[in-house]
Motif scaffolding. Structure first.
Motif, PDB file in Angstrom:
ATOM      1  N   MET A 344       0.850  -1.197   0.000  1.00  0.00           N
ATOM      2  CA  MET A 344       0.000   0.000   0.000  1.00  0.00           C
ATOM      3  C   MET A 344       0.876   1.233   0.000  1.00  0.00           C
ATOM      4  N   TYR A 345       0.851   1.957  -1.108  1.00  0.00           N
ATOM      5  CA  TYR A 345       1.523   3.257  -1.196  1.00  0.00           C
ATOM      6  C   TYR A 345       0.887   3.995  -2.371  1.00  0.00           C
ATOM      7  N   PRO A 346       0.873   5.310  -2.319  1.00  0.00           N
ATOM      8  CA  PRO A 346       0.115   6.064  -3.324  1.00  0.00           C
ATOM      9  C   PRO A 346       0.527   5.752  -4.749  1.00  0.00           C
ATOM     10  N   GLU A 347       1.822   5.559  -4.984  1.00  0.00           N
ATOM     11  CA  GLU A 347       2.341   5.427  -6.346  1.00  0.00           C
ATOM     12  C   GLU A 347       2.079   4.054  -6.968  1.00  0.00           C
ATOM     13  N   MET A 348       1.485   3.137  -6.212  1.00  0.00           N
ATOM     14  CA  MET A 348       1.090   1.841  -6.805  1.00  0.00           C
ATOM     15  C   MET A 348       0.152   2.121  -7.963  1.00  0.00           C
ATOM     16  N   THR A 349       0.212   1.278  -8.977  1.00  0.00           N
ATOM     17  CA  THR A 349      -0.740   1.446 -10.078  1.00  0.00           C
ATOM     18  C   THR A 349      -1.947   0.541  -9.816  1.00  0.00           C
ATOM     19  N   ARG A 350      -3.031   0.858 -10.523  1.00  0.00           N
ATOM     20  CA  ARG A 350      -4.229   0.022 -10.456  1.00  0.00           C
ATOM     21  C   ARG A 350      -3.891  -1.428 -10.849  1.00  0.00           C
ATOM     22  N   GLU A 351      -3.021  -1.550 -11.840  1.00  0.00           N
ATOM     23  CA  GLU A 351      -2.624  -2.892 -12.302  1.00  0.00           C
ATOM     24  C   GLU A 351      -1.894  -3.654 -11.193  1.00  0.00           C
ATOM     25  N   GLN A 352      -1.059  -2.922 -10.468  1.00  0.00           N
ATOM     26  CA  GLN A 352      -0.331  -3.595  -9.386  1.00  0.00           C
ATOM     27  C   GLN A 352      -1.295  -4.080  -8.298  1.00  0.00           C
ATOM     28  N   VAL A 353      -2.289  -3.245  -7.969  1.00  0.00           N
ATOM     29  CA  VAL A 353      -3.270  -3.669  -6.961  1.00  0.00           C
ATOM     30  C   VAL A 353      -3.986  -4.920  -7.473  1.00  0.00           C
ATOM     31  N   GLU A 354      -4.339  -4.905  -8.748  1.00  0.00           N
ATOM     32  CA  GLU A 354      -5.025  -6.077  -9.322  1.00  0.00           C
ATOM     33  C   GLU A 354      -4.131  -7.316  -9.307  1.00  0.00           C
ATOM     34  N   GLN A 355      -2.843  -7.094  -9.585  1.00  0.00           N
ATOM     35  CA  GLN A 355      -1.904  -8.231  -9.538  1.00  0.00           C
ATOM     36  C   GLN A 355      -1.839  -8.843  -8.137  1.00  0.00           C
ATOM     37  N   VAL A 356      -1.823  -7.967  -7.129  1.00  0.00           N
ATOM     38  CA  VAL A 356      -1.786  -8.476  -5.747  1.00  0.00           C
ATOM     39  C   VAL A 356      -3.058  -9.285  -5.484  1.00  0.00           C
ATOM     40  N   CYS A 357      -4.209  -8.748  -5.904  1.00  0.00           N
ATOM     41  CA  CYS A 357      -5.479  -9.450  -5.661  1.00  0.00           C
ATOM     42  C   CYS A 357      -5.507 -10.791  -6.390  1.00  0.00           C
ATOM     43  N   ASN A 358      -5.017 -10.803  -7.625  1.00  0.00           N
ATOM     44  CA  ASN A 358      -4.966 -12.068  -8.363  1.00  0.00           C
ATOM     45  C   ASN A 358      -4.079 -13.075  -7.647  1.00  0.00           C
ATOM     46  N   ALA A 359      -2.963 -12.574  -7.128  1.00  0.00           N
ATOM     47  CA  ALA A 359      -2.044 -13.464  -6.403  1.00  0.00           C
ATOM     48  C   ALA A 359      -2.725 -14.024  -5.156  1.00  0.00           C
ATOM     49  N   VAL A 360      -3.505 -13.183  -4.457  1.00  0.00           N
ATOM     50  CA  VAL A 360      -4.221 -13.663  -3.260  1.00  0.00           C
ATOM     51  C   VAL A 360      -5.252 -14.715  -3.674  1.00  0.00           C
ATOM     52  N   GLN A 361      -5.992 -14.431  -4.739  1.00  0.00           N
ATOM     53  CA  GLN A 361      -7.001 -15.402  -5.211  1.00  0.00           C
ATOM     54  C   GLN A 361      -6.307 -16.711  -5.607  1.00  0.00           C
ATOM     55  N   GLU A 362      -5.154 -16.573  -6.222  1.00  0.00           N
ATOM     56  CA  GLU A 362      -4.380 -17.746  -6.657  1.00  0.00           C
ATOM     57  C   GLU A 362      -3.965 -18.589  -5.452  1.00  0.00           C
TER      58      GLU A 362
END
Ligand SMILES: Cc1ncc(COP(=O)(O)O)c(C=O)c1O
Length: 369
Positions: A344-362
């Protein structure tokens, strides 16, 4: 690899402004306190909505001096939570007072306000709620019980710059607010830093003296003080960064919203946002009963995570002398077992947040097979 935080990305986004501010301090040679620190104090007071800000050299020093300004010392008791960074409790220890713990509310991870009154004794002098992860503690009941028992309220707002409770910024609600500007904080210096905010001019005057050797004027030491002064560089840097804080907070909020949407249906539980507050997402902490496996799996998928905090203070060796045993604060203990902080940091991109979520789902899928 998605890092847990990325301080370099933020520096590069404001490099010119920062470099200019640093150069101006070099030119002025105002390395300790000075004009930039004074200007930052005025701007931060305005931001928080308190009449005074006193800048110091860390959040820990801010807490220590707030406690001393309130006249707290040996023989006194201060009610706080066991689920926080150790500095909250250490500062109470520095003052000579005894920390008395109240468990956290498992929804908010902040002080369970229903348990405060039962812990008040004739020694109790203050209540010290922590706005953990950037979420305000439930301040109305804290203030109400404090007023009835004539107690001082010191907010630990080290993780909550700009967070709001019922429309008021934290740090302006209790008698004093304490902030940290440690580099990774939502408003972070390029070194150590902290501040106390208050509307009470007596407290402010005492803290100003205590941070600078207890001197009323140079060499007129009227109190036994400390060297807790903020550096000129940090004041100049924090002035630049304060101008960007609201924008950064909005970015954190957008990431938090996306996390909440995309983590639905996964094996981790997203954090709850309490209806009375505006969270600033210093930490995005999910819960999972299988933390070690999830953390390891995310690491293998290139996602860096962290734990805030693996031990509640009452179970740390350093604080065993307080005499609390295992089981004393079940919600704090469960949080320490289950919390996992996602990037969590402001400069994260939307894609990076989605990548983290995909990794959690995985990792959930892997876990189920
Ligand atoms: C809740 C809390 N209180 C106090 C502090 C102490 O701040 P500092 O590290 O600036 O001394 C921190 C920061 O790490 C914190 O997270």
């Amino acid at each position: 690899m998605i890092p847990f935080v990325d301080l370099k990305a933020q520096y590069h986004s404001i490099k010119e402004e920062i470099d200019r501010a640093v150069a101006s301090v070099l030119e002025s040679t105002a390395f300790v306190l000075g004009k930039e620190v004074a200007a930052f104090e005025a701007e931060f007071a305005d931001y928080v909505g308190s009449s005074q800000t006193i800048a110091v050299n860390s959040g820990t020093s801010a807490l220590h001096l707030a406690l001393l300004a309130a006249g707290i010392g040996p023989g006194d008791e201060v009610i706080t939570v066991p689920f926080t960074f150790v500095a909250t409790v250490a500062a109470i220890g520095y003052s000579g007072a005894r920390p008395v713990f109240v468990d956290i509310n498992p929804q908010s991870f902040t002080m369970d306000v229903t348990q405060i009154e039962g812990l008040i004794t004739e020694r109790t002098k203050a209540i010290l709620p922590v706005h953990l992860y950037g979420q305000p503690a439930d301040m109305d009941p804290v203030m109400e019980v404090a007023r009835r028992h004539n107690l001082v309220v010191i907010e630990d707002a080290a993780q909550a710059h700009g967070a709001e409770y019922k429309g008021r910024r934290v740090g302006s609600i209790g008698d004093m607010g304490c902030f940290s500007f440690y580099p990774g904080k939502n408003l972070g210096a390029y070194g150590e830093g902290g501040a106390v905010t208050t509307d009470n001019s007596e407290y402010a005057k005492k803290i100003r003296m205590l941070r600078d050797w207890g001197a009323e004027r140079k060499y007129h030491h009227v109190l036994k003080g400390y060297n807790y002064r903020m550096e000129g560089f940090q004041g100049a840097i924090l002035r630049v960064k304060l101008r960007h804080l609201n924008g950064w907070t909005e970015m954190r909020r957008a990431h938090a919203q996306l996390y909440a949407e995309r983590l639905k249906g996964s094996d981790v539980i997203a954090p709850e946002v309490m209806p009375y507050g505006q969270h600033v997402w210093h930490v995005y902490g999910v819960r999972t009963t299988d933390r070690a496996a999830v953390q390891q799996n995310l690491q293998e998928q290139g996602v860096q995570t962290n734990i805030h905090y693996p031990f509640p203070i009452h179970l740390l060796p350093a604080w065993s002398d307080l005499g609390y045993g295992k089981g004393a604060f079940p919600h704090a203990e469960a949080a320490a077992r289950e919390e996992l902080s996602l990037p969590m940091y402001p400069e994260m991109t939307r894609e990076q947040v989605e990548q983290v979520c995909n990794a959690v789902q995985e990792c959930c899928v892997v876990g189920r097979n």
